[in-house]
Design an enzyme around this catalytic site. Structure first.
Site, PDB file in Angstrom:
ATOM      1  N   ASP A   1       1.692  -0.065  12.050  1.00  0.00           N
ATOM      2  CA  ASP A   1       1.531  -1.403  12.617  1.00  0.00           C
ATOM      3  C   ASP A   1       2.836  -2.173  12.773  1.00  0.00           C
ATOM      4  O   ASP A   1       2.819  -3.390  12.993  1.00  0.00           O
ATOM      5  CB  ASP A   1       0.553  -2.219  11.765  1.00  0.00           C
ATOM      6  CG  ASP A   1       0.974  -2.325  10.307  1.00  0.00           C
ATOM      7  OD1 ASP A   1       1.943  -1.645   9.907  1.00  0.00           O
ATOM      8  OD2 ASP A   1       0.335  -3.085   9.562  1.00  0.00           O
TER       9      ASP A   1
ATOM     10  N   THR B   1       3.945   2.837   5.645  1.00  0.00           N
ATOM     11  CA  THR B   1       2.577   2.360   5.800  1.00  0.00           C
ATOM     12  C   THR B   1       1.824   3.301   6.711  1.00  0.00           C
ATOM     13  O   THR B   1       2.361   3.723   7.744  1.00  0.00           O
ATOM     14  CB  THR B   1       2.524   0.931   6.376  1.00  0.00           C
ATOM     15  OG1 THR B   1       1.183   0.625   6.796  1.00  0.00           O
ATOM     16  CG2 THR B   1       3.452   0.772   7.573  1.00  0.00           C
TER      17      THR B   1
ATOM     18  N   ALA C   1      15.272  11.131  -0.716  1.00  0.00           N
ATOM     19  CA  ALA C   1      16.410  11.077   0.212  1.00  0.00           C
ATOM     20  C   ALA C   1      17.388   9.971  -0.173  1.00  0.00           C
ATOM     21  O   ALA C   1      18.609  10.156  -0.111  1.00  0.00           O
ATOM     22  CB  ALA C   1      15.903  10.874   1.640  1.00  0.00           C
ATOM     23  N   VAL C   2      16.862   8.823  -0.575  1.00  0.00           N
ATOM     24  CA  VAL C   2      17.724   7.714  -0.977  1.00  0.00           C
ATOM     25  C   VAL C   2      18.520   8.088  -2.229  1.00  0.00           C
ATOM     26  O   VAL C   2      19.746   7.907  -2.282  1.00  0.00           O
ATOM     27  CB  VAL C   2      16.887   6.435  -1.240  1.00  0.00           C
ATOM     28  CG1 VAL C   2      17.746   5.353  -1.900  1.00  0.00           C
ATOM     29  CG2 VAL C   2      16.290   5.909   0.062  1.00  0.00           C
ATOM     30  N   VAL C   3      17.833   8.614  -3.220  1.00  0.00           N
ATOM     31  CA  VAL C   3      18.489   8.939  -4.491  1.00  0.00           C
ATOM     32  C   VAL C   3      19.557  10.011  -4.299  1.00  0.00           C
ATOM     33  O   VAL C   3      20.706   9.855  -4.743  1.00  0.00           O
ATOM     34  CB  VAL C   3      17.449   9.400  -5.535  1.00  0.00           C
ATOM     35  CG1 VAL C   3      18.139   9.958  -6.783  1.00  0.00           C
ATOM     36  CG2 VAL C   3      16.530   8.241  -5.919  1.00  0.00           C
ATOM     37  N   ARG C   4      19.221  11.083  -3.628  1.00  0.00           N
ATOM     38  CA  ARG C   4      20.170  12.190  -3.501  1.00  0.00           C
ATOM     39  C   ARG C   4      21.316  11.854  -2.544  1.00  0.00           C
ATOM     40  O   ARG C   4      22.457  12.279  -2.772  1.00  0.00           O
ATOM     41  CB  ARG C   4      19.431  13.462  -3.082  1.00  0.00           C
ATOM     42  CG  ARG C   4      18.486  13.950  -4.175  1.00  0.00           C
ATOM     43  CD  ARG C   4      18.076  15.378  -4.026  1.00  0.00           C
ATOM     44  NE  ARG C   4      17.415  15.840  -5.251  1.00  0.00           N
ATOM     45  CZ  ARG C   4      16.948  17.072  -5.422  1.00  0.00           C
ATOM     46  NH1 ARG C   4      17.063  17.969  -4.465  1.00  0.00           N
ATOM     47  NH2 ARG C   4      16.372  17.408  -6.563  1.00  0.00           N
TER      48      ARG C   4
ATOM     49  N   ASP D   1      -0.666   2.594   8.562  1.00  0.00           N
ATOM     50  CA  ASP D   1      -1.278   1.906   9.704  1.00  0.00           C
ATOM     51  C   ASP D   1      -0.473   2.000  11.002  1.00  0.00           C
ATOM     52  O   ASP D   1      -1.012   1.739  12.075  1.00  0.00           O
ATOM     53  CB  ASP D   1      -1.503   0.427   9.370  1.00  0.00           C
ATOM     54  CG  ASP D   1      -2.598   0.226   8.332  1.00  0.00           C
ATOM     55  OD1 ASP D   1      -3.453   1.120   8.189  1.00  0.00           O
ATOM     56  OD2 ASP D   1      -2.576  -0.811   7.654  1.00  0.00           O
TER      57      ASP D   1
ATOM     58  N   GLY E   1       0.821  -1.206   0.000  1.00  0.00           N
ATOM     59  CA  GLY E   1       0.000   0.000   0.000  1.00  0.00           C
ATOM     60  C   GLY E   1       0.856   1.257   0.000  1.00  0.00           C
ATOM     61  O   GLY E   1       1.896   1.306   0.654  1.00  0.00           O
TER      62      GLY E   1
ATOM     63  N   GLY F   1       5.619  -2.140   4.006  1.00  0.00           N
ATOM     64  CA  GLY F   1       5.235  -2.696   5.290  1.00  0.00           C
ATOM     65  C   GLY F   1       5.864  -4.051   5.553  1.00  0.00           C
ATOM     66  O   GLY F   1       6.886  -4.409   4.956  1.00  0.00           O
ATOM     67  N   ASP F   2       5.218  -4.840   6.419  1.00  0.00           N
ATOM     68  CA  ASP F   2       5.829  -6.102   6.843  1.00  0.00           C
ATOM     69  C   ASP F   2       5.977  -7.100   5.703  1.00  0.00           C
ATOM     70  O   ASP F   2       6.983  -7.816   5.613  1.00  0.00           O
ATOM     71  CB  ASP F   2       5.051  -6.724   8.013  1.00  0.00           C
ATOM     72  CG  ASP F   2       3.578  -6.957   7.693  1.00  0.00           C
ATOM     73  OD1 ASP F   2       3.113  -6.497   6.628  1.00  0.00           O
ATOM     74  OD2 ASP F   2       2.896  -7.596   8.506  1.00  0.00           O
TER      75      ASP F   2
ATOM     76  N   ARG G   1      -7.072  -2.392  10.013  1.00  0.00           N
ATOM     77  CA  ARG G   1      -7.765  -3.673  10.202  1.00  0.00           C
ATOM     78  C   ARG G   1      -7.208  -4.461  11.384  1.00  0.00           C
ATOM     79  O   ARG G   1      -7.955  -5.109  12.113  1.00  0.00           O
ATOM     80  CB  ARG G   1      -7.647  -4.503   8.918  1.00  0.00           C
ATOM     81  CG  ARG G   1      -8.466  -5.773   8.925  1.00  0.00           C
ATOM     82  CD  ARG G   1      -8.543  -6.364   7.532  1.00  0.00           C
ATOM     83  NE  ARG G   1      -9.184  -5.459   6.601  1.00  0.00           N
ATOM     84  CZ  ARG G   1     -10.509  -5.336   6.466  1.00  0.00           C
ATOM     85  NH1 ARG G   1     -11.310  -6.073   7.230  1.00  0.00           N
ATOM     86  NH2 ARG G   1     -11.017  -4.505   5.594  1.00  0.00           N
TER      87      ARG G   1
ATOM     88  N   ARG H   1       1.323  -5.235  -5.426  1.00  0.00           N
ATOM     89  CA  ARG H   1       1.574  -6.456  -4.662  1.00  0.00           C
ATOM     90  C   ARG H   1       1.844  -7.572  -5.653  1.00  0.00           C
ATOM     91  O   ARG H   1       1.162  -7.678  -6.671  1.00  0.00           O
ATOM     92  CB  ARG H   1       0.379  -6.783  -3.763  1.00  0.00           C
ATOM     93  CG  ARG H   1       0.216  -5.785  -2.616  1.00  0.00           C
ATOM     94  CD  ARG H   1      -0.966  -6.138  -1.720  1.00  0.00           C
ATOM     95  NE  ARG H   1      -0.980  -5.342  -0.504  1.00  0.00           N
ATOM     96  CZ  ARG H   1      -1.552  -4.150  -0.404  1.00  0.00           C
ATOM     97  NH1 ARG H   1      -2.165  -3.630  -1.460  1.00  0.00           N
ATOM     98  NH2 ARG H   1      -1.524  -3.468   0.714  1.00  0.00           N
TER      99      ARG H   1
END
Length: 320
Positions: free
Chosen positions: A129, A125, A22-25, A127, A11, A102-103, A171, A72
């Site tokens: 979670d 994510t 941030a990763v790219v630069r 959530d 998601g 996420g996880d 959820r 996904r």
């Protein structure tokens, strides 16, 4: 480390673009080549990959969603699909991958690490979670979206003297409901981690009405009930209050990320590149006490997420 990839999976969440930036630069600053892997693991399998430069991530820090798009991938979970992904990684000369998700996305990163690919996960994510980190990228924005919706619903609810159930995402984790409910002054908050009583909800509603209150807001995390309309019907039967249900849905995933999420994503993205440069793998980045941390993926996923009971009880106290 000469060349890394970055992808977003599962998601989407506000702040993913800030993390990509941030990763790219950070990588380019340290003379590391970067490629963007589109549509998550699905794009990795199909070789949907493009070179990234400074201009690739210009003017995206304030945008919701993910410029790399997301998906996904059931195929990635198969041996054939996974081997296809490894072959693409070899063809493109990718030595490490930063996975934002996420996880489920983290489990994919762990599997790649076991196959010899350096991986670092960033928690993207809404959530919130993932128990190893205080906050995930996108959570703060989602909470603010819900709080704004509560304010709008309260205006019309007061005009008509209604009770309103606001169903939010979460959820298996009730953090969005809890944080937004407390900030929005909800009378009742229903989350999957805690039992609830319809009679107690109705009692709060009646007590508020007896002291002249014109509205009542009930925050419900999705998935607690099979049909949220049943709760509305029960409230009408027990109190006679005109009760309406509003399901916010995917509006919670969109929108410009808050300053908190932009800063969090930027700090986490910078740490991910540092870990890559240190040849560390199977790590996830998080935040604890405003300090950026990292730990092993399997360790992070083994920590059980629990609701903040003190905060939950405070919300009850303040809603009397």
């Amino acid at each position: 480390m000469r060349k890394i990839g970055v992808l977003t999976s599962g998601g989407d969440s506000p702040g993913m673009n800030a993390a990509i930036r941030a990763v790219v630069r950070s990588a380019i600053y340290h003379d590391i080549k970067v490629v963007g892997i589109k549509r998550g693991y699905e794009g990795l399998i199909n070789g949907d990959i493009e070179d990234m430069n400074l201009s690739s991530v210009a003017d995206i820090i304030h945008r919701g969603g993910t410029m790399l798009r997301t998906a996904r991938s059931d195929e990635f979970r198969t041996e054939k699909g996974f081997n296809k992904a490894l072959n693409v990684i070899k063809i493109f000369g990718i030595e490490g991958i930063v996975v934002i998700g996420g996880d489920g996305s983290f489990k994919g990163a762990e599997k790649l690490s076991q196959a010899g690919i350096s991986t670092v996960g960033l928690p993207g994510t809404i959530d919130n979670d993932l128990a190893y980190t205080d906050y995930t990228i996108g959570f703060d924005t989602a909470v603010n979206t819900v709080v704004n919706a509560i304010s709008n619903i309260r205006d019309t609810s007061t005009s008509h003297g209604r009770a309103n159930i606001v169903e939010v995402m979460g959820r298996h984790c009730g953090d969005i409901a809890l944080y937004a409910g407390l900030a929005g002054g909800a009378e009742s908050i229903i989350v999957p981690e805690e039992p609830f009583s319809i009679d107690e909800i109705c009692k709060r509603l009646i007590q508020g009405r007896n002291r002249g209150k014109l509205h009542s807001i009930i925050i419900l995390a999705e998935g607690v009930l099979n049909d949220a309309n049943e709760l509305a019907k029960a409230i009408v039967e027990k109190t006679g209050a005109d009760t309406r249900l509003t399901t916010l849905g995917h509006i919670q995933r969109g929108g410009s990320p808050t300053a908190f999420d932009r800063n969090l994503a930027s700090r986490m993205g910078g740490r991910a590149v540092q870990l890559m440069m240190e040849n560390k793998t199977s790590r996830v980045v998080g935040i604890k006490g405003n300090e950026i941390i990292d730990l092993d993926i399997s360790e992070a996923l083994s920590i059980k997420k629990e609701i903040n009971k003190d905060m939950f009880e405070l919300a009850k106290i303040l809603s009397i």
